[in-house]
Design a protein around this motif. Structure first.
Motif, mmCIF file in Angstrom:
data_model
loop_
_atom_site.group_PDB
_atom_site.id
_atom_site.type_symbol
_atom_site.label_atom_id
_atom_site.label_comp_id
_atom_site.label_asym_id
_atom_site.label_seq_id
_atom_site.Cartn_x
_atom_site.Cartn_y
_atom_site.Cartn_z
ATOM 1 N N GLY B 9 64.357 1.405 58.765
ATOM 2 C CA GLY B 9 65.363 2.040 57.917
ATOM 3 C C GLY B 9 66.162 3.133 58.633
ATOM 4 N N TYR B 10 65.663 3.607 59.761
ATOM 5 C CA TYR B 10 66.352 4.701 60.458
ATOM 6 C C TYR B 10 67.131 4.228 61.678
ATOM 7 N N GLU B 11 67.078 2.941 61.943
ATOM 8 C CA GLU B 11 67.723 2.450 63.154
ATOM 9 C C GLU B 11 69.231 2.687 63.161
ATOM 10 N N GLN B 12 69.819 2.738 61.972
ATOM 11 C CA GLN B 12 71.263 2.944 61.905
ATOM 12 C C GLN B 12 71.653 4.412 62.051
ATOM 13 N N THR B 13 70.745 5.306 61.664
ATOM 14 C CA THR B 13 71.139 6.720 61.587
ATOM 15 C C THR B 13 70.549 7.591 62.685
ATOM 16 N N LEU B 14 69.547 7.120 63.397
ATOM 17 C CA LEU B 14 68.982 7.923 64.483
ATOM 18 C C LEU B 14 69.128 7.172 65.798
ATOM 19 N N PRO B 15 69.378 7.893 66.890
ATOM 20 C CA PRO B 15 69.506 7.209 68.180
ATOM 21 C C PRO B 15 68.183 6.564 68.596
ATOM 22 N N GLU B 16 68.345 5.505 69.363
ATOM 23 C CA GLU B 16 67.195 4.698 69.780
ATOM 24 C C GLU B 16 66.137 5.535 70.490
ATOM 25 N N ILE B 18 65.348 8.609 70.294
ATOM 26 C CA ILE B 18 64.582 9.525 69.434
ATOM 27 C C ILE B 18 63.494 8.734 68.702
ATOM 28 N N LEU B 19 63.864 7.552 68.184
ATOM 29 C CA LEU B 19 62.881 6.710 67.511
ATOM 30 C C LEU B 19 61.768 6.320 68.483
ATOM 31 N N LYS B 20 62.162 6.039 69.710
ATOM 32 C CA LYS B 20 61.182 5.649 70.718
ATOM 33 C C LYS B 20 60.210 6.799 70.989
ATOM 34 N N ASP B 21 60.758 7.990 71.079
ATOM 35 C CA ASP B 21 59.936 9.187 71.276
ATOM 36 C C ASP B 21 58.902 9.330 70.172
ATOM 37 N N ILE B 22 59.363 9.162 68.939
ATOM 38 C CA ILE B 22 58.441 9.318 67.802
ATOM 39 C C ILE B 22 57.348 8.260 67.875
ATOM 40 N N ARG B 23 57.750 7.021 68.085
ATOM 41 C CA ARG B 23 56.780 5.915 68.155
ATOM 42 C C ARG B 23 55.703 6.198 69.184
ATOM 43 N N GLU B 24 56.122 6.635 70.343
ATOM 44 C CA GLU B 24 55.170 6.823 71.437
ATOM 45 C C GLU B 24 54.263 8.019 71.221
ATOM 46 N N ASN B 25 54.744 9.004 70.495
ATOM 47 C CA ASN B 25 53.961 10.231 70.366
ATOM 48 C C ASN B 25 53.218 10.349 69.035
ATOM 49 N N LEU B 26 53.301 9.315 68.196
ATOM 50 C CA LEU B 26 52.579 9.360 66.924
ATOM 51 C C LEU B 26 51.077 9.404 67.190
ATOM 52 N N PRO B 27 50.347 10.268 66.495
ATOM 53 C CA PRO B 27 48.882 10.258 66.631
ATOM 54 C C PRO B 27 48.318 8.953 66.073
ATOM 55 N N ASP B 28 47.137 8.605 66.543
ATOM 56 C CA ASP B 28 46.546 7.323 66.111
ATOM 57 C C ASP B 28 46.268 7.298 64.610
ATOM 58 N N LYS B 29 45.624 8.404 64.156
ATOM 59 C CA LYS B 29 45.303 8.409 62.719
ATOM 60 C C LYS B 29 46.455 9.036 61.972
#
Lengths: 600, 374
Positions: B9-16, B18-29
């Motif tokens: 849902g955020y692919e249109q409004t946030l740069p790629e 930034i989304l990649k950063d979030i994905r990679e840095n999300l904690p496991d739990k």
């Protein structure tokens, strides 16, 4: 074999260069050669340069022979008795003038005690290295050189007593101090220059302390009580003049009260001070717009028709009136004639200048500052003995500028005022600060000049001891009364219809390129437009040819000079400067068309 | 990847990235609600960081660089020790970069080396290979025989050895460079010019001094220095293309301070970042602080056309569409006359010309327009 040049021209050679040079110098000292001759032996080039031309800077020195100056106590006594003069000493070879070239061959001792067998000259006084103004700075050897420069520069702008015959002079822009004083802390130069005959400052009590931030950034705080007692009051004199000019055809100007039918007649009120001779009377208090000298001139062009068909007076008004912002009392009126026999009227205006916020003051050490606050006498800090300082000087002005002499003068002034004597602050050989401090201690004050002060408002004792002393302060000729300027509406220029420039013309304050940028940066579009509305005009534009049309006010109708009346003409708002540049382009053969479009 | 559907849902409004950063840095739990919250906060922060429409970014950039620029020094600094290695810094250098002048006053390269060499292996040899050597640096003796009209030179053997040269190679170089006959006599080279006049002999002598021997032309000085346990070579003079082709050079990190050269060798994007780096270098060296986004904007403006344009009347300013805007910046007559000859039209779409006509500027609050319904 050394080459000899006289006034830079080669004249021949000489075998014994050093001997030749010495001979010239000896002859000069014996006055067989004029004292204006200077000679240099340049050992590097092995050349002798003899100079007799004008324009060389030369300075006098005492001649030293075998480690001893030629001048003797006998000479000194004769000088004191007036039997000898300076020029006698020059003639006798006791003092001689060296130019910059001959100085290269000389070894000059600063003090007599430093003399060795190698020395050729002795400095008359170490003060010699300074000029007149710099020598007037007391304890100058304790100041940084830049401050010495600034200090002597400031003294030239000080208000004082510039000439004893001022009442009969008609100088432009004269400032006179009401009650000038001779400085307590003096230098030798004060005596030499007879400073007591034209002093330019006052001895005041100065405390080095801050007060509620009103003396930040070189500001100073003045005691209202001191001002009321006459501190730093001055008069400002400005003469106005008018001449009865003669024109071709026997016509002349006339200094008189202008008739009401004169072209350009102001109003009866403006002429109210004029006497029958057309000149204002002394001691009148005039304000801006009031006529000082009434004058009428003959018509400018005789050909102008409307000036013929009226039988009455066609003369023009050309009186001298006080300009915008000027005021004063008439001090002196003078009616005379000039070289061409024309009648000449002088009126000198006088205006009292009482110190106010923004007036500039300085000590003699380049410590200039502007009044930041005039504090009531009752609110000033006071000492146990009831002394209130006349001026509060900020301590932040001292460390970075390193004006130690400012502090020494403060102590010196205090000692002088208490002991009732002048302090000698001559640069290089004035009284020492140690002696001054000892004397101050002897007079019952703290040795370092500090005193316990009490808050003038609450009466509480200040925690810190405050450095208080007396020093010579100068009022500088830059006063706010001559500089204050503001404008809301006012005159505009004929050509561009933009506001005039400068205080004298009641001008506007320019909002420049960079200031404009700040409006753009804030995106304040309409505010920017409004700021630049000063030359806004409504201009009719012809929609068919894009040229500026003409509006006929009588018929209330617009027409285009090119396309006639039957075209659509619309009014637009733009800056007159742009209309002007369009016209200028047109005069260059470039037709700039304006195409109109609906804004919405 | 967890909760991937939320990212969609955020692919249109946030740069790629930034989304990649979030994905990679999300904690496991991490549960769905938390991811949702993270994304929502990121979105608000991102929106707040965006520049509003109509913001005068250009003027703000100009003021932000111009104001600290007034505090810059006019000095050029000198390297102690190395002969004539000085660097233009401060305001002169800044002007040089922004004007996109043809060549910098002090061209310099920083040459990074590949693995074995960057630890100092053969560093002297490599430096010699890069530096342009002329014959005069190798000659220990020079003599002219006027009677028999020949010139003799004695090359320095040690220096020859340093460069992998010998007398025969020098002979060839001179013959090739000057088209004269050269004879080898023991350790001497005898040159016999065709023209035997004395003035011609002197001319040839000067030419011999300038004969190119080895290295890269225009690189006058080399200075191997150690930077963070790695050897690099700093040069005075640049020749990017040739240096990058050398096999011991690390072509990725090696740079020059000549922006135009970078543009021609590596392309406009490289030039854009070179401008940014060089401007930043000047500003930092003066102890000033300017936000990099202002510099990025300037670099963008200089490079949009695909060529490096300076902020001058020939560069960026000449690209402006408005006649009045161009005329308001230097040489007004030129622009007005040209506009008159070609019958140019000024649409009054930017700031300065509207200030001239005293109209509201189309920027900031002057930008939005009313639109009627239907």
């Amino acid at each position: 074999m050394a080459d000899v040049y006289v006034n830079s021209k080669f004249v021949g050679t000489v075998d014994n260069a050093e001997g030749f040079k010495k001979q010239i110098i000896e002859e000069r000292r014996k006055s067989t050669l004029p004292y204006l001759v200077n000679v240099q032996h340049n050992e590097k080039e092995d050349a002798i340069y003899v100079e007799t031309t004008k324009g060389r800077a030369r300075r006098p020195l005492l001649v030293v022979r075998e480690g001893k100056p030629i001048i003797t106590d006998h000479h000194m006594k004769q000088l004191e008795r007036g039997e000898l003069t300076w020029s006698d000493l020059v003639k006798q070879g006791v003092i001689e003038y060296l130019d910059s070239a001959e100085e290269e061959n000389a070894l000059v001792a600063f003090y007599e005690s430093e003399l060795t067998m190698d020395h050729t000259h002795l400095e008359i006084s170490p003060l010699d290295i300074l000029g007149l103004c710099s020598s007037l700075v007391p304890f100058g050897d304790f100041n940084q050189s830049t401050r010495l420069n600034a200090g002597s520069k400031n003294q030239k702008q000080a208000i004082g007593f510039y000439a004893a015959n001022y009442p009969v002079r008609m100088d432009m822009d004269v400032n006179l101090l009401e009650t000038p004083q001779v400085p307590v802390v003096q230098t030798m130069m004060h005596k030499v220059a007879e400073y007591d005959k034209h002093p330019s400052g006052q001895n005041i009590v100065v405390a080095i302390m801050t007060y509620k931030g009103y003396n930040m950034e070189d500001a100073i705080i003045l005691n209202k009580g001191a001002i009321d007692r006459g501190l730093a009051r001055s008069f400002y004199y400005r003469p106005s003049t008018s001449e009865e000019l003669r024109y071709t055809g026997g016509l002349t100007d006339e200094i008189c009260v202008p008739d009401k039918d004169v072209k350009g007649y102001k109003s009866e009120k403006d002429y109210r001070f004029l006497e029958d001779d057309g000149i204002i009377s002394p001691e009148c208090k005039a304000k801006e717009g009031d006529v000082i000298i009434g004058k009428t001139s003959p018509p400018r062009f005789l050909s102008s028709m409307d000036e013929y068909n009226l039988t009455s007076n066609t003369r023009r008004e050309s009186s001298v009136a006080l300009a915008h912002g000027e005021k004063g009392t008439v001090d002196f009126v003078l009616v005379t004639e000039n070289e061409e026999g024309n009648k000449l009227a002088y009126v000198r205006m006088r205006d009292q200048r009482i110190p106010e916020i923004g007036d500039k003051f300085t000590s003699r050490h380049g410590q200039k500052g502007v009044i930041g606050l005039i504090l009531p006498h009752t609110d000033m800090p006071f000492s146990a003995s009831g002394i209130t300082p006349d001026l509060l000087f900020s301590p932040h002005g001292v460390p970075s500028r390193m004006t130690i002499a400012h502090l020494i003068e403060l102590v010196g002034g205090k000692v002088g005022a208490l002991a009732g004597r002048h302090i000698d602050g001559t640069t290089f050989d004035g009284e020492t600060s140690d002696d001054l401090r000892k004397e101050l201690l002897g007079l019952g004050f703290r040795e370092n000049g500090s005193e316990t002060l009490y808050n003038g408002v609450t009466g509480e004792q200040f925690e810190a001891k405050i450095f208080v002393g007396s020093m010579y302060y100068l009022k500088l000729k830059h006063m706010v009364a001559n500089k204050l300027h503001s404008r809301a509406r006012g005159p505009i220029q004929l050509l561009t219809r933009q506001p005039t420039e400068g205080r004298a013309k009641e001008g506007g304050l320019r909002l420049g390129e960079m200031e404009k940028d700040t409006f753009v940066a804030h995106g304040a579009s309409l505010l920017l437009k409004e700021r630049f509305d000063s030359d806004n005009t409504v201009v009719p534009v012809c929609e068919s040819c894009g040229m500026i049309a003409v509006h006929n006010d009588f018929k209330n109708q617009s027409y285009c000079p090119v396309c006639g009346e039957n075209v659509e003409i619309n009014n637009i708002e733009l800056s007159y400067a742009f209309k002007l540049i369009v016209d200028e382009f047109r005069s260059l053969g470039i037709n700039m068309k304006i195409k109109l479009e609906n804004k919405y | 990847m967890a909760h991937e559907e939320l990212f969609k849902g955020y692919e249109q409004t946030l740069p790629e990235h930034i989304l990649k950063d979030i994905r990679e840095n999300l904690p496991d739990k991490v549960n769905k609600a938390e991811v949702k919250e993270i994304l929502e906060i990121t979105q608000t922060e991102f929106d707040a960081a965006l520049v509003d429409a109509g913001e005068a970014v250009g003027i703000v950039a100009a003021e932000s660089i111009g104001e600290p620029g007034t505090q810059m020094t006019l000095n050029t600094f000198h390297f102690a020790g190395v002969a004539e290695m000085n660097v233009t810094t401060g305001l002169p250098r800044l002007i040089e970069i922004l004007d996109a002048s043809a060549a910098p006053k002090t061209p310099m390269m920083e040459i990074y080396l590949k693995a074995p060499y960057n630890k100092g292996k053969d560093i002297k040899k490599i430096a010699h290979k890069i530096k342009e050597t002329k014959l005069k640096e190798l000659i220990s003796e020079f003599s002219i025989n006027v009677l028999e009209s020949w010139i003799a030179i004695v090359p320095d053997k040690k220096k020859l050895a340093d460069l992998d040269m010998d007398i025969a190679k020098i002979k060839k170089l001179i013959e090739k460079g000057l088209k004269v006959n050269v004879e080898i006599d023991d350790d001497k080279l005898i040159i016999k010019p065709k023209d035997e006049t004395l003035s011609e002999m002197h001319k040839i002598k000067e030419k011999i001094k300038g004969v190119y021997v080895s290295g890269l032309k225009t690189i006058n000085h080399v200075l191997p220095i150690k930077r963070e346990d790695e050897f690099i070579i700093v040069t005075a003079g640049t020749k990017l293309q040739d240096v990058l082709e050398l096999d011991f050079v690390d072509p990725i990190r090696t740079t020059t301070n000549d922006v135009k050269e970078i543009a021609s060798v590596l392309g406009i994007e490289a030039a854009r970042s070179a401008i940014m780096i060089e401007v930043l270098k000047v500003i930092n060296s003066q102890g000033l602080n300017v936000d990099i986004r202002h510099i990025m904007l300037v670099a963008d403006i200089m490079c949009v056309s695909g060529l490096v344009n300076g902020i001058t009347r020939y560069g960026v300013v000449s690209e402006k569409s408005s006649v009045l805007a161009r005329a308001s910046f230097e040489t007004p007559l030129k622009h007005i006359i040209a506009a008159a000859l070609s019958g140019e039209e000024d649409k009054l779409t930017s700031v300065i010309e509207n200030v001239m006509l005293n109209q509201p500027i189309p920027s900031g609050t002057g930008l939005p327009k009313l639109m009627m319904k239907d």
